[in-house]
Design a protein around this motif. Structure first.
Motif, PDB file in Angstrom:
ATOM      1  N   ASN A   1      -7.709  10.218  -8.529  1.00  0.00           N
ATOM      2  CA  ASN A   1      -7.890   8.828  -8.113  1.00  0.00           C
ATOM      3  C   ASN A   1      -6.703   7.973  -8.535  1.00  0.00           C
ATOM      4  O   ASN A   1      -6.236   7.111  -7.782  1.00  0.00           O
ATOM      5  N   ILE A   2      -6.184   8.198  -9.747  1.00  0.00           N
ATOM      6  CA  ILE A   2      -5.006   7.469 -10.208  1.00  0.00           C
ATOM      7  C   ILE A   2      -3.829   7.730  -9.270  1.00  0.00           C
ATOM      8  O   ILE A   2      -3.107   6.802  -8.867  1.00  0.00           O
ATOM      9  N   ALA A   3      -3.622   8.992  -8.912  1.00  0.00           N
ATOM     10  CA  ALA A   3      -2.524   9.332  -8.005  1.00  0.00           C
ATOM     11  C   ALA A   3      -2.698   8.637  -6.653  1.00  0.00           C
ATOM     12  O   ALA A   3      -1.731   8.155  -6.055  1.00  0.00           O
ATOM     13  N   ARG A   4      -3.944   8.564  -6.179  1.00  0.00           N
ATOM     14  CA  ARG A   4      -4.216   7.892  -4.897  1.00  0.00           C
ATOM     15  C   ARG A   4      -3.901   6.408  -4.994  1.00  0.00           C
ATOM     16  O   ARG A   4      -3.297   5.819  -4.082  1.00  0.00           O
ATOM     17  N   LEU A   5      -4.291   5.773  -6.102  1.00  0.00           N
ATOM     18  CA  LEU A   5      -4.015   4.353  -6.283  1.00  0.00           C
ATOM     19  C   LEU A   5      -2.513   4.085  -6.309  1.00  0.00           C
ATOM     20  O   LEU A   5      -2.024   3.128  -5.706  1.00  0.00           O
ATOM     21  N   PHE A   6      -1.769   4.932  -7.013  1.00  0.00           N
ATOM     22  CA  PHE A   6      -0.316   4.769  -7.051  1.00  0.00           C
ATOM     23  C   PHE A   6       0.284   4.927  -5.656  1.00  0.00           C
ATOM     24  O   PHE A   6       1.203   4.194  -5.283  1.00  0.00           O
ATOM     25  N   SER A   7      -0.215   5.874  -4.885  1.00  0.00           N
ATOM     26  CA  SER A   7       0.345   6.123  -3.555  1.00  0.00           C
ATOM     27  C   SER A   7       0.135   4.951  -2.612  1.00  0.00           C
ATOM     28  O   SER A   7       0.873   4.799  -1.633  1.00  0.00           O
ATOM     29  N   GLN A   8      -0.873   4.113  -2.892  1.00  0.00           N
ATOM     30  CA  GLN A   8      -1.183   2.990  -2.020  1.00  0.00           C
ATOM     31  C   GLN A   8      -0.482   1.701  -2.430  1.00  0.00           C
ATOM     32  O   GLN A   8      -0.593   0.686  -1.727  1.00  0.00           O
ATOM     33  N   LEU A   9       0.243   1.710  -3.546  1.00  0.00           N
ATOM     34  CA  LEU A   9       0.931   0.491  -3.975  1.00  0.00           C
ATOM     35  C   LEU A   9       2.075   0.169  -3.025  1.00  0.00           C
ATOM     36  O   LEU A   9       2.843   1.053  -2.635  1.00  0.00           O
ATOM     37  N   PRO A  10       2.225  -1.106  -2.640  1.00  0.00           N
ATOM     38  CA  PRO A  10       3.317  -1.471  -1.732  1.00  0.00           C
ATOM     39  C   PRO A  10       4.673  -1.347  -2.421  1.00  0.00           C
ATOM     40  O   PRO A  10       4.786  -1.408  -3.656  1.00  0.00           O
ATOM     41  N   ALA A  11       5.714  -1.179  -1.621  1.00  0.00           N
ATOM     42  CA  ALA A  11       7.064  -0.961  -2.142  1.00  0.00           C
ATOM     43  C   ALA A  11       7.547  -2.067  -3.084  1.00  0.00           C
ATOM     44  O   ALA A  11       8.216  -1.769  -4.087  1.00  0.00           O
ATOM     45  N   PRO A  12       7.258  -3.358  -2.826  1.00  0.00           N
ATOM     46  CA  PRO A  12       7.735  -4.376  -3.769  1.00  0.00           C
ATOM     47  C   PRO A  12       7.160  -4.216  -5.183  1.00  0.00           C
ATOM     48  O   PRO A  12       7.788  -4.632  -6.159  1.00  0.00           O
TER      49      PRO A  12
END
Length: 206
Positions: free
Chosen positions: A41-52
């Protein structure tokens, strides 16, 4: 145990808690944060963070995290949490936007965990204040930049207490307003009714 995500808006992630001035989380919570489901779940949350917010590059690093229990966490006999709230913060660096990624997790009686992506950086606002502040900030920015639909909180800095009582404090938030860096100052003033939030004026943008 299942996860649901709520957002206010190739990385190797360490999820073990690092040393801090906060008391260590209970053993059951420490075991949870290193479980495979939780780390996925942590990895999924990181993957969804916007580039800025999370700039990706080969030198991006995150050396561990800090887990802070905000509300007492209760666990079912199977080891899954059924109530409580905690925050997990990941300092990241190496790509030109060194900051701290903050996630909140609220456990529910049905053993579901709601994941909340908080404001990155040093903000001292709790999860509810962050939501309120983001809404007020967005209103102020949209009035100054009516043609911009992409507003992201990129980082936050704690500026310290203000006023004679030292209960109020100020923060500087760095925004990406349609890719343009914009700084705003927020003043948080606790009183008997809650906490008032004052957003500094935003200059008109084309």
């Amino acid at each position: 145990m299942t996860f649901a995500a709520s957002v206010f808006a190739a990385l190797s992630i360490a999820t073990s808690a690092t040393a801090s001035s906060e008391p260590p989380p209970p053993p059951a919570l420490q075991a949870l944060v290193v479980s495979s489901d939780y780390q996925a779940n942590i990895a999924r949350l990181f993957s969804q963070l916007p580039a800025p917010v999370l700039q990706r590059c080969p030198s991006l690093i995150s050396k561990g995290s800090t887990v802070t229990m905000i509300e007492p966490v209760s666990f079912a006999p199977d080891g899954y949490p059924t109530s409580g709230l905690w925050e997990q913060s990941f300092p990241v660096s190496g790509c030109g936007n060194d900051t701290t990624i903050n996630f909140f997790f609220r456990a529910q009686s049905d053993e579901k965990i709601t994941s909340i992506v908080g404001v990155p950086g040093e903000t001292h606002a709790d999860v509810i204040l962050q939501s309120d502040a983001v809404g007020m900030m967005a209103t102020a920015v949209k009035a100054a930049a009516p043609n911009c639909e992409q507003i992201t909180v990129q980082d936050s800095k704690y500026l310290g207490p203000v006023g004679k009582s030292h209960k109020a404090w100020q923060e500087s938030w760095l925004l990406a307003v349609c890719a343009r860096p914009t700084h705003i100052t927020l003043t948080f003033t606790p009183d008997d009714t809650g906490t008032k939030i004052l957003v500094s004026p935003v200059k008109q943008m084309p």
